[in-house]
Design an enzyme around this catalytic site. Structure first.
Site, short mmCIF file in Angstrom:
data_model
loop_
_atom_site.label_atom_id
_atom_site.label_comp_id
_atom_site.label_asym_id
_atom_site.label_seq_id
_atom_site.Cartn_x
_atom_site.Cartn_y
_atom_site.Cartn_z
N LYS A 124 75.76 54.37 114.81
CA LYS A 124 75.95 54.31 116.41
C LYS A 124 75.93 55.54 117.16
O LYS A 124 75.06 55.40 118.31
CB LYS A 124 77.51 53.67 116.52
CG LYS A 124 77.47 52.25 116.18
CD LYS A 124 79.02 51.77 116.43
CE LYS A 124 78.96 50.27 115.97
NZ LYS A 124 79.33 50.26 114.47
N TYR A 165 85.04 46.56 120.54
CA TYR A 165 83.94 47.36 119.70
C TYR A 165 82.81 46.39 119.07
O TYR A 165 83.17 45.48 118.59
CB TYR A 165 84.80 47.95 118.47
CG TYR A 165 84.05 48.85 117.52
CD1 TYR A 165 82.99 49.93 117.90
CD2 TYR A 165 84.33 48.81 116.29
CE1 TYR A 165 82.61 50.66 117.29
CE2 TYR A 165 83.57 49.64 115.13
CZ TYR A 165 82.80 50.69 115.90
OH TYR A 165 81.99 51.55 115.26
N TRP A 223 78.21 54.89 107.65
CA TRP A 223 78.83 54.05 108.45
C TRP A 223 78.69 53.95 109.90
O TRP A 223 77.39 54.18 110.51
CB TRP A 223 80.60 53.96 108.41
CG TRP A 223 80.77 53.67 106.75
CD1 TRP A 223 81.00 54.22 105.80
CD2 TRP A 223 80.68 52.42 106.24
NE1 TRP A 223 81.25 54.15 104.60
CE2 TRP A 223 81.14 52.54 104.74
CE3 TRP A 223 80.31 51.06 106.63
CZ2 TRP A 223 80.94 51.56 104.02
CZ3 TRP A 223 80.31 49.84 105.70
CH2 TRP A 223 80.83 50.29 104.32
N SER A 224 79.51 54.19 110.72
CA SER A 224 79.19 53.96 112.30
C SER A 224 78.98 55.19 112.97
O SER A 224 78.50 55.30 114.20
CB SER A 224 80.62 53.37 113.07
OG SER A 224 80.62 52.18 112.99
N ILE A 225 78.73 56.32 112.05
CA ILE A 225 78.16 57.63 112.68
C ILE A 225 76.56 57.04 113.06
O ILE A 225 76.13 57.65 114.10
CB ILE A 225 77.93 58.48 111.76
CG1 ILE A 225 79.43 59.31 111.49
CG2 ILE A 225 76.91 59.61 111.99
CD1 ILE A 225 79.53 60.27 110.22
#
Length: 262
Positions: free
Chosen positions: A71, A157, A67-69
């Site tokens: 980013k 976000y 997921w947003s790791i």
């Protein structure tokens, strides 16, 4: 019985018990868990299954969406370019991506993209999931729209735009798609088992339930940006100051570990 593999340090035996309980109860079908403290791996566990039918065991090298790791990894890619002197955090994004200056975004700075304060936290008009997968076209759509607030004055976000915006800067400066830059300059140097995207050869290592969930959740989340732009919480949130270049470490030494992201 669901098998749990791996090791834990004596102090972390309760963690093994908790993971085993999650697997036995069916709360988790399959999982991996690694905990590193001060460079020492104190938990390294994996077990369960990576298919809903419970026929394929979860292996030590089973991969899953992080997921947003992603980013964080994308931010590291940008910081490598900052460290190399190719990218200036205080420069307007339009210096590297002229089309981004459209509709009042000429003063949006690179650090605004990295800190979720650019005002471009999603697409202005409804989109399908396939639209986001066309990365260059989606990036161009984001570049053509007006910011949803004065850049730097609030944070929102960038749930589905962060990779497009920062990735486009990486592409403009290096000629490489974000996934290729990350592989060449972050993943390969440290031997990490991480990638952006899911190559065909890695599909057998990826849980089938995870792949279905990713698509389902993203199809739902695609509507999030234009709903949240009107959120009172968003309008009242003040942006935290973004560190200036001089406040960053003089040398970025990224270490990318973990599992791949579809």
């Amino acid at each position: 019985m669901t098998e749990l593999n791996g090791t834990v340090s004596p102090t972390f035996e309760p963690v093994r018990d908790a993971v085993q309980d999650q697997l036995r109860s069916g709360t988790e079908v399959g999982m991996s868990l690694v905990v590193v403290i001060d460079g020492r791996r104190v938990v390294n566990l994996w077990g369960g299954h990576h298919d809903a039918a419970l026929t394929q065991p979860w292996q030590r090298d089973t991969i899953t969406n992080v997921w947003s790791i992603t980013k964080t990894v994308t931010g590291l890619a940008a910081l490598l370019l900052v460290d190399a002197g190719e990218l200036d955090l205080d420069a307007p994004v339009a210096r590297y991506w002229p089309e981004f200056a459209a509709k009042g975004k000429q003063h949006v700075e690179v650090r605004h993209l990295l800190s979720h304060t650019s005002g471009v936290s999603g697409l202005e008009h409804p989109a399908q999931l396939d639209d986001l997968y066309d990365v260059r076209a989606a990036s161009a759509r984001m570049a053509s729209q007006a910011p949803w607030w004065r850049p730097g004055s609030a944070s929102g976000y960038h749930v589905l735009s962060y990779g497009h915006l920062v990735g486009e800067l990486v592409h403009r400066l290096t000629g490489l798609p974000l996934r290729d830059f990350v592989h060449q300059h972050l993943v390969r140097p440290v031997g990490a088992d991480f990638r952006i995207g899911l190559p065909a050869e890695d599909v057998p290592r990826s849980p089938t339930s995870s792949r279905r969930n990713v698509t389902s959740i993203l199809r739902h989340s695609i509507t999030t940006p234009w709903r949240t732009r009107r959120s009172p919480a968003l309008r009242s949130t003040r942006a935290r100051p973004t560190p200036r270049p001089g406040e960053l470490p003089s040398r970025v030494r990224p270490t990318v570990t973990g599992t791949p992201c579809p």
